[in-house]
Motif scaffolding. Structure first.
Motif, PDB file in Angstrom:
ATOM      1  N   UNK A  92       0.832  -1.204   0.000  1.00 23.58           N
ATOM      2  CA  UNK A  92       0.000   0.000   0.000  1.00 23.58           C
ATOM      3  C   UNK A  92       0.872   1.262   0.000  1.00 23.58           C
ATOM      4  N   UNK A  93       1.985   1.213   0.719  1.00 28.86           N
ATOM      5  CA  UNK A  93       2.897   2.357   0.751  1.00 28.86           C
ATOM      6  C   UNK A  93       3.530   2.608  -0.623  1.00 28.86           C
ATOM      7  N   UNK A  94       3.631   1.554  -1.419  1.00 30.57           N
ATOM      8  CA  UNK A  94       4.170   1.701  -2.779  1.00 30.57           C
ATOM      9  C   UNK A  94       3.103   2.136  -3.779  1.00 30.57           C
ATOM     10  N   UNK A  95       1.858   2.330  -3.282  1.00 31.97           N
ATOM     11  CA  UNK A  95       0.787   2.815  -4.155  1.00 31.97           C
ATOM     12  C   UNK A  95      -0.089   1.737  -4.746  1.00 31.97           C
ATOM     13  N   UNK A  96       0.077   0.494  -4.314  1.00 29.51           N
ATOM     14  CA  UNK A  96      -0.740  -0.606  -4.824  1.00 29.51           C
ATOM     15  C   UNK A  96      -2.130  -0.515  -4.194  1.00 29.51           C
ATOM     16  N   UNK A  97      -3.187  -0.654  -5.000  1.00 32.61           N
ATOM     17  CA  UNK A  97      -4.548  -0.635  -4.424  1.00 32.61           C
ATOM     18  C   UNK A  97      -4.731  -1.753  -3.392  1.00 32.61           C
ATOM     19  N   UNK A  98      -5.646  -1.538  -2.469  1.00 34.63           N
ATOM     20  CA  UNK A  98      -5.826  -2.441  -1.329  1.00 34.63           C
ATOM     21  C   UNK A  98      -6.053  -3.891  -1.748  1.00 34.63           C
ATOM     22  N   UNK A  99      -7.005  -4.129  -2.637  1.00 37.97           N
ATOM     23  CA  UNK A  99      -7.312  -5.509  -3.013  1.00 37.97           C
ATOM     24  C   UNK A  99      -6.102  -6.187  -3.647  1.00 37.97           C
ATOM     25  N   UNK A 170     -14.368  -0.988   5.400  1.00 30.97           N
ATOM     26  CA  UNK A 170     -14.902  -0.162   6.481  1.00 30.97           C
ATOM     27  C   UNK A 170     -14.233   1.211   6.520  1.00 30.97           C
ATOM     28  N   UNK A 171     -12.922   1.245   6.286  1.00 35.57           N
ATOM     29  CA  UNK A 171     -12.202   2.524   6.278  1.00 35.57           C
ATOM     30  C   UNK A 171     -12.657   3.394   5.112  1.00 35.57           C
ATOM     31  N   UNK A 172     -12.894   2.790   3.951  1.00 32.57           N
ATOM     32  CA  UNK A 172     -13.376   3.565   2.806  1.00 32.57           C
ATOM     33  C   UNK A 172     -14.756   4.150   3.089  1.00 32.57           C
ATOM     34  N   UNK A 173     -15.630   3.361   3.697  1.00 28.28           N
ATOM     35  CA  UNK A 173     -16.961   3.863   4.053  1.00 28.28           C
ATOM     36  C   UNK A 173     -16.860   4.990   5.074  1.00 28.28           C
ATOM     37  N   UNK A 174     -15.974   4.820   6.056  1.00 30.64           N
ATOM     38  CA  UNK A 174     -15.795   5.842   7.083  1.00 30.64           C
ATOM     39  C   UNK A 174     -15.282   7.132   6.461  1.00 30.64           C
ATOM     40  N   UNK A 176     -15.647   8.091   3.332  1.00 32.51           N
ATOM     41  CA  UNK A 176     -16.699   8.658   2.472  1.00 32.51           C
ATOM     42  C   UNK A 176     -17.744   9.372   3.325  1.00 32.51           C
ATOM     43  N   UNK A 177     -18.125   8.775   4.447  1.00 33.76           N
ATOM     44  CA  UNK A 177     -19.107   9.400   5.344  1.00 33.76           C
ATOM     45  C   UNK A 177     -18.537  10.680   5.956  1.00 33.76           C
ATOM     46  N   UNK A 178     -17.264  10.638   6.289  1.00 32.40           N
ATOM     47  CA  UNK A 178     -16.614  11.792   6.905  1.00 32.40           C
ATOM     48  C   UNK A 178     -16.505  12.962   5.929  1.00 32.40           C
ATOM     49  N   UNK A 179     -16.176  12.652   4.661  1.00 36.00           N
ATOM     50  CA  UNK A 179     -16.046  13.728   3.670  1.00 36.00           C
ATOM     51  C   UNK A 179     -17.430  14.257   3.236  1.00 36.00           C
ATOM     52  N   UNK A 180     -18.453  13.403   3.308  1.00 33.95           N
ATOM     53  CA  UNK A 180     -19.812  13.845   2.939  1.00 33.95           C
ATOM     54  C   UNK A 180     -20.461  14.642   4.062  1.00 33.95           C
ATOM     55  N   UNK A 181     -20.048  14.377   5.307  1.00 37.73           N
ATOM     56  CA  UNK A 181     -20.703  15.003   6.458  1.00 37.73           C
ATOM     57  C   UNK A 181     -20.012  16.210   6.891  1.00 37.73           C
TER      58      UNK A 181
END
Length: 181
Positions: A92-99, A170-174, A176-181
């Motif tokens: 992830x630190x090298x920029x690879x997507x999570x999956x 869960x982190x992505x949802x959190x 997204x909710x944080x940036x929308x709220x």
């Protein structure tokens, strides 16, 4: 012997909880994250499942030495999950997507984790098959560690990547909710 077990079990349980807390604290510092240590520590029950199956297969009852083995097993089994999560973080630190990072970790660390597991099992196996009277009280400890690490690693190789992906979702949802709220 039963009186001694009654006195030892609460102490063992307390010390085990302290050890798990210590593992969590060290992992939280190393990962700079409060969630990922739970993924690593979640592997401990996988080892317990393996130890239980080992006792059932060998026809052994759980005793104090079995519990000592499970405490030791907990430290061993955490290592496999730690290697996986650390590899995911590096990717992830090298920029690879999570999956992709999680898949790469499962593929890339499978062989070293498997080799470590098999060598641990083989190192303890002679104790398990020993039939001398002197070894009888150590056999449950050996079964807890050897079979626990063998079967626990199989489970952790399947479930730790799933837990890592769940954490990412869960982190992505959190976020997204944080940036929308």
């Amino acid at each position: 012997e039963q009186r001694e077990q009654r006195q030892t079990l609460p102490s063992l349980a307390r010390n085990f909880v302290l050890a798990v807390f210590g593992m969590y604290a060290m992992l939280a510092l190393a990962f700079r994250n409060y969630v990922q240590p739970f993924i690593v520590i979640a592997s401990i029950p996988f080892g317990l499942v393996g130890a239980t199956i080992g006792h059932l297969l060998m026809g052994l009852s759980f005793g104090l030495t079995s519990l000592f083995g499970i405490v030791g097993l907990s430290g061993i089994i955490v290592n496999g999950a730690l290697v996986l999560v650390d590899f995911v973080n590096e990717e992830r630190a090298r920029g690879v997507p999570a999956q992709a990072a999680i898949i790469a970790a499962a593929k890339g660390r499978f062989r070293p984790i498997l080799l470590t597991t098999v060598t641990t099992f083989l190192g303890i196996f002679p104790l398990i098959i020993e039939r001398s009277i002197q070894a009888q009280f150590l056999i449950p400890l050996g079964v807890s560690i050897a079979v626990g690490v063998l079967l626990g690693t199989v489970l952790l190789m399947m479930l730790t990547p799933a837990l890592a992906m769940l954490e990412e979702d869960l982190m992505q949802r959190w976020r997204a909710r944080r940036s929308a709220g």
